[in-house]
Design a protein around this motif. Structure first.
Motif, short mmCIF file in Angstrom:
data_model
loop_
_atom_site.label_atom_id
_atom_site.label_comp_id
_atom_site.label_asym_id
_atom_site.label_seq_id
_atom_site.Cartn_x
_atom_site.Cartn_y
_atom_site.Cartn_z
N ARG A 12 0.41 -1.03 0.30
CA ARG A 12 0.09 -0.04 0.21
C ARG A 12 0.63 1.31 -0.03
NH1 ARG A 12 -4.65 2.26 -0.78
NH2 ARG A 12 -5.29 3.71 0.58
N ALA A 13 1.55 1.29 0.34
CA ALA A 13 3.18 2.39 0.65
C ALA A 13 2.98 2.87 -1.08
CB ALA A 13 4.16 1.92 1.72
N ALA A 14 3.36 2.43 -2.04
CA ALA A 14 3.84 2.60 -2.97
C ALA A 14 1.99 3.51 -3.53
CB ALA A 14 3.90 1.45 -3.92
N VAL A 15 1.32 3.47 -3.33
CA VAL A 15 0.22 3.78 -3.20
C VAL A 15 0.27 5.56 -3.03
CG1 VAL A 15 -2.25 4.87 -3.33
CG2 VAL A 15 -1.80 2.56 -2.66
N ALA A 16 1.41 5.53 -1.72
CA ALA A 16 1.76 7.04 -1.77
C ALA A 16 2.40 8.04 -2.33
CB ALA A 16 2.70 6.75 -0.52
N LEU A 17 2.80 7.57 -3.37
CA LEU A 17 3.61 7.91 -4.54
C LEU A 17 3.30 8.30 -5.95
CD1 LEU A 17 6.28 6.08 -4.28
CD2 LEU A 17 6.33 7.86 -3.13
N SER A 18 1.53 7.82 -5.15
CA SER A 18 0.61 8.21 -6.57
C SER A 18 1.07 10.29 -7.31
CB SER A 18 -0.21 7.84 -6.37
OG SER A 18 -1.33 8.03 -5.37
N PRO A 19 0.69 10.36 -7.75
CA PRO A 19 0.47 11.85 -7.90
C PRO A 19 -1.11 12.32 -7.41
CG PRO A 19 0.49 10.47 -10.50
CD PRO A 19 0.73 9.61 -9.07
N PRO A 20 -1.74 11.79 -7.11
CA PRO A 20 -2.89 12.46 -6.71
C PRO A 20 -2.60 12.41 -4.92
CG PRO A 20 -3.84 10.65 -7.98
CD PRO A 20 -2.54 10.37 -8.16
N ALA A 21 -1.97 11.89 -4.67
CA ALA A 21 -1.21 11.61 -3.09
C ALA A 21 -0.25 12.95 -2.85
CB ALA A 21 -0.73 10.42 -2.38
N ASN A 136 8.72 22.03 9.05
CA ASN A 136 7.45 21.92 8.80
C ASN A 136 7.23 21.21 7.96
OD1 ASN A 136 5.33 22.91 10.49
ND2 ASN A 136 5.65 25.19 9.64
N THR A 137 7.24 22.31 6.83
CA THR A 137 6.19 22.20 5.45
C THR A 137 6.56 20.31 5.29
OG1 THR A 137 8.46 22.55 4.21
CG2 THR A 137 6.43 24.03 4.68
N LEU A 138 7.60 19.87 5.27
CA LEU A 138 7.83 18.23 5.63
C LEU A 138 7.17 17.49 5.83
CD1 LEU A 138 8.85 15.83 3.39
CD2 LEU A 138 11.24 16.25 5.39
N VAL A 139 6.92 17.32 7.37
CA VAL A 139 5.70 16.77 8.21
C VAL A 139 4.08 16.80 7.63
CG1 VAL A 139 5.35 17.33 11.06
CG2 VAL A 139 6.86 17.07 10.36
N GLY A 140 4.32 18.20 7.64
CA GLY A 140 2.30 19.36 7.12
C GLY A 140 1.91 18.14 5.42
N ALA A 141 2.91 18.04 5.02
CA ALA A 141 3.00 17.33 3.91
C ALA A 141 3.17 15.66 3.75
CB ALA A 141 3.83 17.25 2.79
N ALA A 142 3.95 14.94 5.08
CA ALA A 142 3.94 13.78 4.67
C ALA A 142 2.67 13.45 5.38
CB ALA A 142 4.64 13.29 5.90
N ALA A 143 2.45 14.56 7.15
CA ALA A 143 0.93 13.74 7.54
C ALA A 143 -0.03 14.16 6.58
CB ALA A 143 0.73 14.65 9.12
N ALA A 144 -0.50 14.70 5.92
CA ALA A 144 -1.55 14.92 5.26
C ALA A 144 -1.86 13.24 4.33
CB ALA A 144 -1.51 16.20 4.10
N ILE A 145 -0.53 13.05 3.55
CA ILE A 145 -0.86 12.00 2.61
C ILE A 145 -0.90 11.04 3.46
CG2 ILE A 145 0.97 10.49 1.24
CD1 ILE A 145 2.39 13.36 0.31
N GLY A 146 -0.28 10.18 4.45
CA GLY A 146 -0.64 9.65 5.41
C GLY A 146 -2.29 9.47 5.90
N LEU A 147 -2.22 10.78 6.04
CA LEU A 147 -3.80 10.51 6.78
C LEU A 147 -5.10 10.56 5.38
CD1 LEU A 147 -3.48 14.13 8.66
CD2 LEU A 147 -4.40 11.87 9.79
N CYS A 148 -4.39 10.94 4.47
CA CYS A 148 -5.56 11.12 3.05
C CYS A 148 -5.79 9.65 2.68
CB CYS A 148 -4.98 11.43 1.83
SG CYS A 148 -5.58 12.83 1.94
N LEU A 149 -4.21 8.54 2.88
CA LEU A 149 -4.02 7.25 1.95
C LEU A 149 -4.79 6.60 3.55
CD1 LEU A 149 -0.95 6.59 1.64
CD2 LEU A 149 -2.46 7.25 0.09
N LEU A 150 -4.85 7.06 4.55
CA LEU A 150 -5.59 5.85 5.94
C LEU A 150 -6.91 6.65 5.72
CD1 LEU A 150 -3.47 7.33 9.19
CD2 LEU A 150 -3.46 4.84 8.58
N THR A 151 -6.90 7.57 5.47
CA THR A 151 -8.97 7.81 5.33
C THR A 151 -9.69 7.55 4.03
OG1 THR A 151 -8.47 9.97 4.82
CG2 THR A 151 -8.95 9.10 7.14
N GLY A 152 -8.90 7.18 2.76
CA GLY A 152 -9.34 6.03 1.53
C GLY A 152 -9.64 8.14 0.94
N ALA A 153 -8.72 9.35 1.33
CA ALA A 153 -9.81 10.32 -0.13
C ALA A 153 -8.46 10.16 -0.88
CB ALA A 153 -8.76 11.26 1.21
#
Length: 154
Positions: A12-21, A136-153
């Protein structure tokens, strides 16, 4: 062959590299930075009571790591503006807006903790404001990608 291996190993981590994420990450990094700017400037100008993020001890406005209710609310507002722009411009789906704002809030709290505990301390001269902003911006980006993957956004 390497791509199949990457998918098998990362799953599933490979999905994190998709353009939408990745687009969510871009919007979230900007939302994080705007939220940080709003929080800092509004907090310094209008924060009635400021507390150190690590001890909750009262400190003067402008102290590294200080937070205020006014600044925090302004920061969330700034993040909402950028998340709304990301959705309105089609860069990310509407379901990604809330995780993006939450990620920006998390990242800005991480930045406050870094400011309170490490920034400007002896032996950490390399931890400049620019480096802290990058984190700060790296944590924000990574957290958003992770949260969106967890929630299916995304």
């Amino acid at each position: 062959c390497a791509l199949a291996y990457r998918r098998a190993v990362l799953g599933r981590a490979a999905v994190a590299l998709s353009p939408p994420a990745l687009l969510v990450g871009v919007v979230a990094s900007l939302a994080t930075k705007l939220g940080d700017t709003f929080a800092s400037e509004i907090g310094k100008a209008y924060g009635r009571t400021t507390y150190l993020s690590t001890t909750f001890r009262r400190v003067p406005p402008g102290t590294e790591g200080a937070v205020s209710l006014e600044g925090t609310l302004a920061g969330v507002g700034g993040s909402l503006i950028l998340a709304g722009y990301g959705v309105g411009s089609g860069l990310m789906p509407p379901a990604a807006a809330l995780p993006t704002v939450l990620a920006a809030w998390i990242a800005n709290n991480v930045e406050s903790i870094i400011g309170a505990t490490a920034q400007g301390k002896q032996g950490l001269g390399w931890l400049t404001n620019e480096v802290v902003n990058f984190i700060n911006t790296l944590v924000g980006a990574a957290a958003a990608i992770g949260l969106c993957l967890l929630t299916g956004a995304v």
